[in-house]
Design a protein around this motif. Structure first.
Motif, PDB file in Angstrom:
ATOM      1  N   ASP A 171       5.678   6.626 -16.577  1.00  0.00           N
ATOM      2  CA  ASP A 171       4.908   6.142 -16.419  1.00  0.00           C
ATOM      3  C   ASP A 171       4.928   4.666 -17.205  1.00  0.00           C
ATOM      4  OD1 ASP A 171       3.284   8.129 -15.631  1.00  0.00           O
ATOM      5  OD2 ASP A 171       2.479   9.418 -17.985  1.00  0.00           O
ATOM      6  N   ARG A 172       5.578   4.596 -17.785  1.00  0.00           N
ATOM      7  CA  ARG A 172       6.185   2.807 -18.172  1.00  0.00           C
ATOM      8  C   ARG A 172       6.101   2.486 -16.919  1.00  0.00           C
ATOM      9  NH1 ARG A 172       9.682   3.955 -23.885  1.00  0.00           N
ATOM     10  NH2 ARG A 172       7.839   5.118 -24.998  1.00  0.00           N
ATOM     11  N   ALA A 207       4.397  -0.643 -15.052  1.00  0.00           N
ATOM     12  CA  ALA A 207       5.026  -2.175 -15.146  1.00  0.00           C
ATOM     13  C   ALA A 207       4.957  -2.882 -13.841  1.00  0.00           C
ATOM     14  CB  ALA A 207       7.217  -2.199 -15.752  1.00  0.00           C
ATOM     15  N   LEU A 208       5.223  -2.003 -13.028  1.00  0.00           N
ATOM     16  CA  LEU A 208       5.806  -2.288 -11.587  1.00  0.00           C
ATOM     17  C   LEU A 208       3.956  -2.396 -10.912  1.00  0.00           C
ATOM     18  CD1 LEU A 208       7.912   0.504 -10.104  1.00  0.00           C
ATOM     19  CD2 LEU A 208       8.234  -1.879 -10.451  1.00  0.00           C
ATOM     20  N   ARG A 209       2.679  -1.431 -11.635  1.00  0.00           N
ATOM     21  CA  ARG A 209       1.655  -2.072 -10.864  1.00  0.00           C
ATOM     22  C   ARG A 209       1.230  -3.375 -10.520  1.00  0.00           C
ATOM     23  NH1 ARG A 209      -0.789   1.332 -14.655  1.00  0.00           N
ATOM     24  NH2 ARG A 209       0.009   2.996 -13.254  1.00  0.00           N
ATOM     25  N   PRO A 210       1.324  -4.731 -11.851  1.00  0.00           N
ATOM     26  CA  PRO A 210       1.259  -5.660 -11.767  1.00  0.00           C
ATOM     27  C   PRO A 210       2.234  -6.307 -10.993  1.00  0.00           C
ATOM     28  CG  PRO A 210       1.853  -5.423 -14.150  1.00  0.00           C
ATOM     29  CD  PRO A 210       1.939  -3.904 -13.131  1.00  0.00           C
ATOM     30  N   ARG A 244       7.119  10.391  -5.266  1.00  0.00           N
ATOM     31  CA  ARG A 244       6.191   9.836  -5.878  1.00  0.00           C
ATOM     32  C   ARG A 244       6.131  11.693  -5.880  1.00  0.00           C
ATOM     33  NH1 ARG A 244       0.244   9.029  -2.724  1.00  0.00           N
ATOM     34  NH2 ARG A 244      -0.869   8.963  -4.816  1.00  0.00           N
ATOM     35  N   LYS A 245       6.404  12.398  -5.469  1.00  0.00           N
ATOM     36  CA  LYS A 245       5.786  14.288  -5.395  1.00  0.00           C
ATOM     37  C   LYS A 245       6.511  14.423  -6.583  1.00  0.00           C
ATOM     38  CE  LYS A 245       4.981  17.926  -2.492  1.00  0.00           C
ATOM     39  NZ  LYS A 245       4.475  18.806  -1.125  1.00  0.00           N
ATOM     40  N   TYR A 246       8.161  14.008  -6.593  1.00  0.00           N
ATOM     41  CA  TYR A 246       8.511  15.062  -7.543  1.00  0.00           C
ATOM     42  C   TYR A 246       8.794  14.113  -8.838  1.00  0.00           C
ATOM     43  CZ  TYR A 246       9.356  18.433  -2.967  1.00  0.00           C
ATOM     44  OH  TYR A 246       8.980  18.649  -1.409  1.00  0.00           O
ATOM     45  N   VAL A 247       9.308  13.162  -8.434  1.00  0.00           N
ATOM     46  CA  VAL A 247       8.983  12.355 -10.123  1.00  0.00           C
ATOM     47  C   VAL A 247       7.660  12.253 -10.843  1.00  0.00           C
ATOM     48  CG1 VAL A 247      11.067  10.601 -10.894  1.00  0.00           C
ATOM     49  CG2 VAL A 247      11.957  11.991  -8.794  1.00  0.00           C
ATOM     50  N   GLY A 248       7.202  11.280  -9.353  1.00  0.00           N
ATOM     51  CA  GLY A 248       6.343  10.861 -10.455  1.00  0.00           C
ATOM     52  C   GLY A 248       6.414   9.193  -9.942  1.00  0.00           C
ATOM     53  N   LEU A 249       6.521   9.067  -9.356  1.00  0.00           N
ATOM     54  CA  LEU A 249       7.630   7.829  -9.420  1.00  0.00           C
ATOM     55  C   LEU A 249       5.649   6.887  -8.522  1.00  0.00           C
ATOM     56  CD1 LEU A 249       8.838   5.033 -10.289  1.00  0.00           C
ATOM     57  CD2 LEU A 249      10.474   5.989  -9.323  1.00  0.00           C
ATOM     58  N   ASN A 250       5.554   6.252  -8.755  1.00  0.00           N
ATOM     59  CA  ASN A 250       5.094   5.555  -7.671  1.00  0.00           C
ATOM     60  C   ASN A 250       5.084   4.119  -6.790  1.00  0.00           C
ATOM     61  OD1 ASN A 250       2.511   5.096  -6.020  1.00  0.00           O
ATOM     62  ND2 ASN A 250       1.059   4.660  -7.154  1.00  0.00           N
ATOM     63  N   LEU A 251       5.749   4.262  -6.023  1.00  0.00           N
ATOM     64  CA  LEU A 251       6.221   3.534  -5.141  1.00  0.00           C
ATOM     65  C   LEU A 251       5.360   2.355  -3.200  1.00  0.00           C
ATOM     66  CD1 LEU A 251       9.259   3.118  -5.456  1.00  0.00           C
ATOM     67  CD2 LEU A 251       8.020   1.854  -6.793  1.00  0.00           C
ATOM     68  N   LEU A 252       3.586   3.298  -3.791  1.00  0.00           N
ATOM     69  CA  LEU A 252       3.856   3.354  -2.369  1.00  0.00           C
ATOM     70  C   LEU A 252       2.814   1.953  -2.101  1.00  0.00           C
ATOM     71  CD1 LEU A 252       1.176   6.230  -1.992  1.00  0.00           C
ATOM     72  CD2 LEU A 252       3.222   6.375  -1.135  1.00  0.00           C
ATOM     73  N   LYS A 253       2.458   0.631  -3.134  1.00  0.00           N
ATOM     74  CA  LYS A 253       2.503  -0.652  -2.795  1.00  0.00           C
ATOM     75  C   LYS A 253       3.733  -1.104  -2.052  1.00  0.00           C
ATOM     76  CE  LYS A 253       1.766  -3.154  -5.488  1.00  0.00           C
ATOM     77  NZ  LYS A 253       1.638  -3.833  -6.989  1.00  0.00           N
ATOM     78  N   PHE A 254       4.804  -0.773  -1.916  1.00  0.00           N
ATOM     79  CA  PHE A 254       5.929  -1.416  -1.909  1.00  0.00           C
ATOM     80  C   PHE A 254       6.613  -0.737  -0.692  1.00  0.00           C
ATOM     81  CE2 PHE A 254       5.865  -1.531  -6.272  1.00  0.00           C
ATOM     82  CZ  PHE A 254       5.949  -2.446  -6.103  1.00  0.00           C
ATOM     83  N   ARG A 255       6.256  -0.131   0.041  1.00  0.00           N
ATOM     84  CA  ARG A 255       7.026   0.855   1.267  1.00  0.00           C
ATOM     85  C   ARG A 255       6.489  -0.098   2.583  1.00  0.00           C
ATOM     86  NH1 ARG A 255       4.928   6.756   2.488  1.00  0.00           N
ATOM     87  NH2 ARG A 255       2.962   5.905   2.371  1.00  0.00           N
ATOM     88  N   ARG A 256       5.904  -0.930   3.000  1.00  0.00           N
ATOM     89  CA  ARG A 256       5.546  -1.177   3.818  1.00  0.00           C
ATOM     90  C   ARG A 256       6.668  -2.808   3.807  1.00  0.00           C
ATOM     91  NH1 ARG A 256      -0.630  -4.348   5.629  1.00  0.00           N
ATOM     92  NH2 ARG A 256      -1.229  -1.520   4.931  1.00  0.00           N
ATOM     93  N   ALA A 257       6.575  -3.516   2.842  1.00  0.00           N
ATOM     94  CA  ALA A 257       7.308  -4.766   2.677  1.00  0.00           C
ATOM     95  C   ALA A 257       8.950  -4.417   2.824  1.00  0.00           C
ATOM     96  CB  ALA A 257       7.278  -5.429   1.178  1.00  0.00           C
TER      97      ALA A 257
END
Length: 198
Positions: free
Chosen positions: A3-4, A8-11, A67-80
């Motif tokens: 979650d931290r 941190a990655l959200r902004p 995202r599914k198994y660990v909860g780490l959300n990097l979807l906003k960076f997938r296209r890049a």
């Protein structure tokens, strides 16, 4: 902890990832000019750019499982990540065309048809072209979300072709390309199993 990291990655803006991903290019060019890439800097440069492209393609495959198994959300960076993978594939091809083959078009066409690893590599590049062209918001709106997502499943084929290209490129059985292929097959198998469960 996760979650931290997400907080941190959200902004963090996606353009920062583009800058981060392109940083190896000037360093590799400097190394090629100063002898840091060994006796054959052109081949070494080809290898490094191709490896970075494959690493980015694999990183793109990791985003959904993370995202599914660990909860780490990097979807906003997938296209890049996908766009930068295409940039590195293009640079890898450009080094081969302009530096390795010196734009000897007839010889290049002959190699594409006669050498399986080059044929597979070119097929992978062609597979990535429609993905690169449609990696923008306008294409998502024009194609519709469902159609766009179906088109971008070509990523699976492209990364598989990249893995085969690497295995066939090296002489004999070497660990590095086999590890890449193991990672690719594991990630694709995970997606297939998730789809069947769904």
């Amino acid at each position: 902890m996760v979650d931290r990291i997400n907080a941190a990655l959200r902004p963090m803006p996606t353009w920062a990832l583009y800058i981060l991903c392109i940083l190896p290019v000037p360093w590799l060019l400097y190394q090629a000019q100063t002898g840091g890439l060994g006796r054959d800097p052109i081949k070494a440069l080809e290898h490094e750019l191709g490896s970075l492209a494959l690493q980015l393609l694999i990183a793109g495959l990791c985003i959904t499982p993370l995202r599914k198994y660990v909860g780490l959300n990097l979807l906003k960076f997938r296209r890049a990540i996908g766009v930068m993978a295409f940039v590195y594939v293009t640079l890898h091809l450009a080094v081969w065309v302009f530096l390795d083959m010196s734009m000897l078009w007839q010889q290049m066409w002959a190699d594409i048809w006669k050498r399986p690893y080059i044929t597979i590599g070119m097929a992978g590049f062609i597979t990535l072209l429609p993905l690169a062209v449609t990696s923008n918001n306008l294409s998502v709106r024009k194609l519709g979300g469902a159609t766009w997502r179906k088109l971008h499943k070509l990523t699976y084929l492209a990364v598989l072709l990249g893995g085969v290209h690497f295995i066939w490129l090296v002489k004999g059985i070497q660990l590095e390309p086999l590890l890449y292929m193991a990672a690719i097959l594991s990630l694709l198998a995970l997606r297939f199993m998730d789809k069947r469960r769904g």
